[in-house]
Every structure is written in C-alpha cells, then in structure tokens.
Design an enzyme around this catalytic site. Structure first.
Site, PDB file in Angstrom:
ATOM      1  N   CYS A   2       0.724  -1.321   0.172  1.00 44.15           N
ATOM      2  CA  CYS A   2      -0.130   0.079   0.027  1.00 44.15           C
ATOM      3  C   CYS A   2       1.073   1.309   0.022  1.00 44.15           C
ATOM      4  CB  CYS A   2      -0.755  -0.001   1.450  1.00 44.15           C
ATOM      5  SG  CYS A   2      -1.941  -1.335   1.580  1.00 44.15           S
ATOM      6  N   ARG A  27       1.398   1.501  -6.115  1.00 43.09           N
ATOM      7  CA  ARG A  27       1.356   0.657  -5.017  1.00 43.09           C
ATOM      8  C   ARG A  27       0.178  -0.167  -4.683  1.00 43.09           C
ATOM      9  NH1 ARG A  27       6.474   1.519  -2.140  1.00 43.09           N
ATOM     10  NH2 ARG A  27       5.373   0.443  -0.197  1.00 43.09           N
ATOM     11  N   TRP A  77      -3.565  -1.723  -1.589  1.00 43.64           N
ATOM     12  CA  TRP A  77      -3.486  -2.782  -2.497  1.00 43.64           C
ATOM     13  C   TRP A  77      -3.870  -4.029  -1.263  1.00 43.64           C
ATOM     14  CZ3 TRP A  77      -0.128  -7.012  -2.935  1.00 43.64           C
ATOM     15  CH2 TRP A  77      -0.306  -7.629  -4.080  1.00 43.64           C
ATOM     16  N   ASN A 103       0.893   0.017   5.975  1.00 43.63           N
ATOM     17  CA  ASN A 103       1.355  -0.734   4.639  1.00 43.63           C
ATOM     18  C   ASN A 103       2.247  -1.829   5.267  1.00 43.63           C
ATOM     19  OD1 ASN A 103       2.580  -1.611   2.391  1.00 43.63           O
ATOM     20  ND2 ASN A 103       4.115  -0.254   2.604  1.00 43.63           N
ATOM     21  N   GLY A 104       1.769  -3.382   4.909  1.00 43.02           N
ATOM     22  CA  GLY A 104       2.463  -4.377   5.350  1.00 43.02           C
ATOM     23  C   GLY A 104       1.502  -5.259   5.867  1.00 43.02           C
ATOM     24  N   GLU A 486      12.087 -19.313 -19.849  1.00 44.15           N
ATOM     25  CA  GLU A 486      12.112 -18.051 -19.283  1.00 44.15           C
ATOM     26  C   GLU A 486      13.280 -17.168 -19.503  1.00 44.15           C
ATOM     27  OE1 GLU A 486       9.692 -16.255 -18.582  1.00 44.15           O
ATOM     28  OE2 GLU A 486      10.373 -14.665 -17.278  1.00 44.15           O
ATOM     29  N   LYS A 490      13.241 -13.885 -21.999  1.00 42.42           N
ATOM     30  CA  LYS A 490      13.908 -12.491 -21.732  1.00 42.42           C
ATOM     31  C   LYS A 490      14.796 -11.796 -22.381  1.00 42.42           C
ATOM     32  CE  LYS A 490      11.395 -11.636 -18.011  1.00 42.42           C
ATOM     33  NZ  LYS A 490      10.448 -12.209 -18.666  1.00 42.42           N
ATOM     34  N   GLU A 493      12.992 -10.592 -25.811  1.00 44.63           N
ATOM     35  CA  GLU A 493      12.020  -9.655 -25.951  1.00 44.63           C
ATOM     36  C   GLU A 493      12.988  -8.294 -25.234  1.00 44.63           C
ATOM     37  OE1 GLU A 493       9.080  -9.666 -22.703  1.00 44.63           O
ATOM     38  OE2 GLU A 493      10.218 -10.752 -21.505  1.00 44.63           O
ATOM     39  N   HIS A 509      17.365 -34.485 -31.275  1.00 44.74           N
ATOM     40  CA  HIS A 509      16.078 -34.985 -31.991  1.00 44.74           C
ATOM     41  C   HIS A 509      16.106 -33.897 -33.154  1.00 44.74           C
ATOM     42  CE1 HIS A 509      15.324 -38.491 -29.475  1.00 44.74           C
ATOM     43  NE2 HIS A 509      15.200 -37.785 -28.482  1.00 44.74           N
ATOM     44  N   LYS A 608       2.152  -3.940 -21.901  1.00 45.05           N
ATOM     45  CA  LYS A 608       2.346  -4.773 -20.541  1.00 45.05           C
ATOM     46  C   LYS A 608       1.210  -5.529 -20.415  1.00 45.05           C
ATOM     47  CE  LYS A 608       3.801  -5.737 -16.414  1.00 45.05           C
ATOM     48  NZ  LYS A 608       5.077  -6.738 -16.382  1.00 45.05           N
TER      49      LYS A 608
HETATM   50  C1  F6R Z   1       7.151 -11.556 -20.385  1.00 48.79           C
HETATM   51  C2  F6R Z   1       5.796 -11.096 -20.237  1.00 48.79           C
HETATM   52  C3  F6R Z   1       4.846 -11.592 -20.794  1.00 48.79           C
HETATM   53  C4  F6R Z   1       3.627 -11.830 -19.716  1.00 48.79           C
HETATM   54  C5  F6R Z   1       2.438 -12.449 -20.458  1.00 48.79           C
HETATM   55  C6  F6R Z   1       1.221 -12.687 -19.767  1.00 48.79           C
HETATM   56  O1  F6R Z   1       8.307 -10.885 -19.573  1.00 48.79           O
HETATM   57  O2  F6R Z   1       5.734 -10.249 -19.437  1.00 48.79           O
HETATM   58  O3  F6R Z   1       5.152 -12.788 -21.667  1.00 48.79           O
HETATM   59  O4  F6R Z   1       4.127 -12.995 -18.981  1.00 48.79           O
HETATM   60  O5  F6R Z   1       2.028 -11.632 -21.420  1.00 48.79           O
HETATM   61  O6  F6R Z   1       0.579 -11.485 -19.099  1.00 48.79           O
HETATM   62  P1  F6R Z   1      -0.276 -11.605 -17.636  1.00 48.79           P
HETATM   63  O7  F6R Z   1       0.644 -12.395 -16.653  1.00 48.79           O
HETATM   64  O8  F6R Z   1      -0.402 -10.416 -17.258  1.00 48.79           O
HETATM   65  O9  F6R Z   1      -1.289 -12.603 -18.317  1.00 48.79           O
END
Ligand code: F6R
Length: 613
Positions: A2, A27, A77, A103-104, A486, A490, A493, A509, A608
């Site tokens: 929060c 937050r 939050w 907050n906490g 993963e 990373k 992207e 294979h 995002k």
């Molecule tokens: C990669 C990344 C994306 C998300 C994906 C799902 O770094 O951030 O691959 O993981 O778009 O997003 P959420 O978790 O919000 O459904």
C-alpha cells in the site's frame, strides 16, 4: 503493498495528500482514504472504487474542513479483507479520536483481534490493521502518551509494517514507525512529512530521512525526533534529494526493470507471508475455494501466457510430485480452440500478473463453461479475472511497471507451489511435517534471491564477453526446462537476440544441427534429479564448438569444469531452485539489452497488458 503519506504543519493538507496518493497509486489503488485532526476531532473520508479511488476521494474531500492539524492518507492494495470501503484505511479506534494507516502485514493479527474483542472493542473491518488502533487506544486510556502507546503496541507485533497514527488529543503530532516495509520522512520550514517513498514528497521537500527497521518517529510541525522501540533516541540519516519526479519513481535505479528485479526478495517474501496457522498448517482463506471444494479434484489444468506460462510449467513438476494428481499446462491462446477434457472434478488455474490478459481470461471462462472449478492467480487485486473466478490467490509482488515480467514471475512460482502444498495438505498426499519442511525452505528463498542479485557484476562480466553472439540456446531438464524457456524469452524480448529455450534431452532429436562455433548455450545446471544427464547434454554441444554458460550451484566444480562461464547461485531444493536460478538469466538479458543499446523498460512491439487475441 500500500502507499502511505502524512503531513503536519500544513493547514491545507488535502491537495498535498491527494497528489501524494496519486503518485503512490502504483503501490495499489483498490481503496483510498484520508484522516485529519480538525476542531478537536478526527475527520475521515474513504473511497473504494478500484482504479478511481483517489479521484473519488478528491470529490469526497472537496468540502472537507480547512485549518486542520496533522493529516494522513492511504492508498490500498488489499491483502487481508476485500477491497471495500469498510476495509479502507485510515482505521479508527472505538472512540473515533485516533486514526491509523498501515502498509504491510501483521502476522499475529488473529490472536490480537481475539484479545481486543474479549476486552470489549468493536472491530469493524476485516483487515489485519485495525487491531493496532484498538491496542493503542488501550494504552492511551491507561495514560500513555501517543508515542509511548505506539511503541508499546509495536513491540507486540509480528510481520511487516510502516504506520502513521494521529490522535485528536495530540492534534499536531504524527507518530510513525516501520519494520521491513519502507518509510521516508521529510522536513521543510514549519512542515514535516512522511511517505512510503520519495516521489510522494517531491515538490514539498528535498531534505529526507529514511527510517530504519523498528524505529519510531514523532513528527510535529517543522520538527522530527526518532527513537528505537525501546525509546533510545537515534539520529536518522539525512539525504538531499536532487532527483526529478521520474528519477524518484525509479528510486535511484536506472530503470523500472532494475528496481523490480531488486524487489524480488520482497515479492517472494510477501507472497509467502501469513499463509500458516499457529500449528504450522497452510491456510489460504483469501482464496474463496474451500477445502471441501478442492477435496474432489482429480486433475489440474493450468492456463497462462508468456512468463506466467513458464511459472505454471515449474508448478506442474511440483504439484505432480507433491499431490500425485495429473497437471496439464496449456498456452492460454491454444486451450479453448482444441477440445480440452475437463469436468467438475478439474481445477483450472488461470495465471496472470495483470488478471486482464484476454487469452487467459477466455481460457478460464471456457473451463468454467465446461464445469471446472476456476482459480485465478493474479497480481492485480480485483482484476477482471479475479472477480470472475470461483477463487483467487494473489501474488503480492506489488504493481509491476517494467514490461518484461520479473518479480511477478518469481511470485507466481511461489504462489503456485504454495497452492500445490495446500492441495497436498487437503488431499493428504504429504505428511504435515513434510509440508512444513518445504514451507520452511520456501521462507529462505528471499534471502537466497538477495544473495543472487548481489552477484550482478559477475553476470555483467559474462554478458560483456557475449556481445558479438547472435544465437543463443537455453537448455534445461526437469524444472530447469521452464527456467530455460524463461531465460530465452527474456533475452528475445529485451535484447532482441535469437534465443531458443529447449529441454536439453530433446536437442539430439533435431536442434543440435544448429550448434556450431559462435553459438552460445546457456545451461541450467543447478542440481536436480537429471543434473548428470544435463551435463552429458552440455558435453554434446561443447564438443560441437558452442560457448557454454552454466547456471550452477555454489561449490559445484563438476559443472564449472565443463563450462566457459559460470553464473553461480546459492543451492536450494530442486523444486524451489527455479526461483533462484532464473535471476541471473534476467540479469543476463538485462545487461545484453543495455550493451546493445536497448531500453529494457520499453521493449519494442510489446505491451504490459495484452487484451487482444
Ligand atoms: C514476459 C511477459 C509476458 C507476460 C504475458 C502474460 O516478460 O511479461 O510474457 O508474462 O503477456 O501476462 P499476464 O501475466 O499479465 O497474463
């Protein structure tokens, strides 16, 4: 997580509080509220309108009385208690003359609540916070001053907190304190401020002080005194802030991704916090699905996208091992276009940081239509997926701003593994002592992640030797395989480099045809049941001329002997190792992105939250 803010010595504090709350919205924002001492009373306003909470609060406070003394504000939050107005901060005691923001998480809130209810107090919210207001009230009624009353109560708390308290009986005073969760104080002529972070104070003061764990501050107009919880005076460290607002929001880090990678120990710790009853067993009461709902489960489906999908793949290994039920993990955008076989005995888990990803939202909707029980693992409280599901388990990573998921990915693995242990407890597939032992090991993860983060220079060193490389293969076996996926994602992207994530045993294979001098193979060689086989796969690529980088446990010289470069991590048990092992891969992608001149916060072509198919 929060956001809190407070000021004393400013007779028209509302605009300052609202501006601060707006800056703290990252937050959390499922509710917002303010309280201030005015004309010998505490005046309070609260709003719980999700994303618009601060805006609604602005409307509510438009007619607020002016000429007030101490004032505090909060943006929430939710952890304990749903995001409603009655759970919004500030909370007050029975007299209504004391108000408190927090907050906490107070871990022993249940026992404290029982105690104050037995003493005749009326608790009006479902939060872990309100107990503090009533405990302070008891101290005050015994004759203590506000600072002494707060000190006495804080010594009884377990968990994390940053708090601020005002009282109509000491109108100009704010008492603030913190443990684990951050609190900064600011001083300006005639005015003293506090906030969860520096951006909320920018524009009002540049002279700030950081409160250390278990320190308490007494704020009066233009003055500040700090002491320990035992009452020993301390001199707080003063800093002069020269940052502009954007730099302040990054808290001194170069970008949000760095900041969020450094928040990973807290994200993991908070996601684990307060999940155990006094006897040690897991309680997931926020989840809505009851043990009875889960007892009949004979199959688990997990649907997700991107990094969330990789977290789900890790969980498959853990849940099948601990719970002995089949777990299918599906890419959400594929799931509903085949004919998935699920029914009322299936638990379908949708994993999504944002809780808004269209592919995942539609996949869980389809699962619900087919009769499955739907649980959503989301980071955003009250997200549309969380609202639509039968149950929800929140990762408590705090808002993630960097487009590439880092802290939420780690928190998702932890939340899904907690779910696995919970199922094992309910279905009795693991003895209670074993569940406890694993949870104890999980509680050590934040410090292992901290230790790993501190080795960033070693990763930078390796990255600087790979700047000419264009082809990367990330290989892993067992839980190392999702870590490899993963790591590759990373790198793609952030650094825009071609990177394949592959199960190491599958290389022979087909894909091994691509290995030639110049290729870089990043292998996940932390100890797991297939570690020896993994090293054989590494030998196969090395003999074909690849440059080998291995993520290996501290002290593992056998892995080091077959690698060109080693990224060391502190060891943990195999099913928990991805939480630690993925960290150097995030750092590697980050550093290569920087070395290639790319902004890690704004990778090209990405958003995002993805709300298109
Ligand atoms: C990669 C990344 C994306 C998300 C994906 C799902 O770094 O951030 O691959 O993981 O778009 O997003 P959420 O978790 O919000 O459904």
């Amino acid at each position: 997580m929060c956001g809190i803010i407070g000021v004393t010595g400013e007779a028209d504090a509302i605009p300052l509080l609202l501006e601060g709350l707006h800056r703290l919205e990252y937050r959390g924002y499922d509710s917002a509220g303010v309280a201030m001492v005015v004309e010998d009373q505490v005046w309070r306003a609260r709003a719980a309108t999700a994303r618009t909470s601060v805006a609604t609060l602005a409307e509510l406070t438009a007619g607020a009385p002016r000429g007030h003394a101490a004032a505090i504000g909060h943006t929430r939050w939710a952890t304990h208690g749903s995001p409603t107005e009655e759970n919004a901060h500030p909370h007050v005691d029975c007299t209504g003359r004391l108000a408190l923001i927090h907050n906490g998480i107070i871990e022993n809130h249940a026992e404290l609540r029982a105690e104050i209810e037995a003493n005749g107090h009326t608790v009006t919210s479902g939060t872990d916070t309100e107990v503090m207001a009533h405990l302070i009230e008891e101290q005050l009624s015994g004759g203590a001053t506000l600072p002494d009353a707060v000190r006495a109560v804080l010594r009884r708390l377990r968990g994390s907190f940053s708090i601020a308290v005002i009282s109509a009986d000491e109108p100009d005073t704010i008492v603030a304190a913190c443990r684990i969760t951050p609190l900064v104080l600011g001083l300006e002529d005639g005015m003293t401020l506090l906030a969860s972070d520096i951006p909320a104070l920018i524009g009002h003061t540049r002279r700030v002080y950081t409160l250390a764990d278990d320190q308490l501050a007494v704020l009066t107009p233009g003055a500040l005194s700090v002491m320990t919880l035992e009452g020993e005076p301390v001199e707080p460290e003063q800093r002069t802030i020269t940052w502009d607002l954007e730099a302040a929001q990054k808290e001194g880090f170069e970008d949000f991704m760095s900041k969020e990678m450094h928040q990973q120990p807290t994200a993991v710790g908070d996601t684990l916090l307060d999940r155990r009853a006094v006897g040690g067993e897991l309680i997931l009461d926020e989840m809505r699905l009851t043990p009875d709902d889960l007892r009949g489960i004979d199959k688990v489906f997990i649907v997700a996208c991107g990094s969330s999908y990789h977290a789900a793949l890790v969980a498959k290994y853990a849940i099948e091992h601990w719970v002995k039920v089949p777990v299918e993990v599906d890419i959400a955008s594929e799931f509903r276009y085949r004919d998935p076989v699920l029914n009322e005995r299936t638990l379908c888990v949708g994993v999504s940081q944002s809780g808004e990803t269209l592919d995942t939202a539609e996949a869980v909707r389809e699962a619900a239509r087919l009769g499955a029980k739907v649980l959503v693992v989301s980071n955003v409280v009250d997200s549309s997926m969380a609202r639509a599901a039968d149950g929800v388990l929140y990762t408590r990573a705090g808002p993630e701003i960097g487009v590439a998921s880092t802290k939420c990915h780690l928190a998702q693995i932890v939340a899904l593994e907690v779910l696995g242990l919970y199922l094992a407890q309910i279905l009795r597939t693991q003895p209670a002592a074993r569940v406890n032992e694993i949870l104890n090991a999980m509680e050590r993860l934040p410090s292992l992640v901290t230790e790993t983060l501190a080795r960033a220079d070693d990763v930078d060193d390796v990255a600087s030797k790979l700047t000419d490389a264009r082809d990367f293969f990330f290989l892993g076996r067992h839980v190392g395989f999702p870590v490899a996926l993963e790591g590759a994602l990373k790198l793609k992207e952030l650094a825009y480099l071609r990177a394949e994530g592959y199960p190491a045993g599958e290389l022979k294979h087909g894909p091994i045809a691509l290995i030639e001098p110049g290729a870089v193979v990043v292998g996940i060689a932390t100890r797991n049941p297939l570690w020896e086989k993994m090293l054989s796969n590494v030998a196969e690529v090395r003999s074909r001329g690849a440059t080998v980088v291995l993520v290996a446990d501290d002290g593992d010289e056998e892995s080091a002997a077959v690698a060109d470069h080693v990224l060391r991590v502190p060891p943990t048990s195999p099913l928990l190792a991805p939480v630690v092992g993925v960290v150097p891969l995030q750092q590697l992608a980050y550093r290569l992105a920087r070395l290639h001149g790319h902004d890690p916060d704004r990778p090209r072509n990405l958003a995002k939250t993805v709300t298109v198919e």
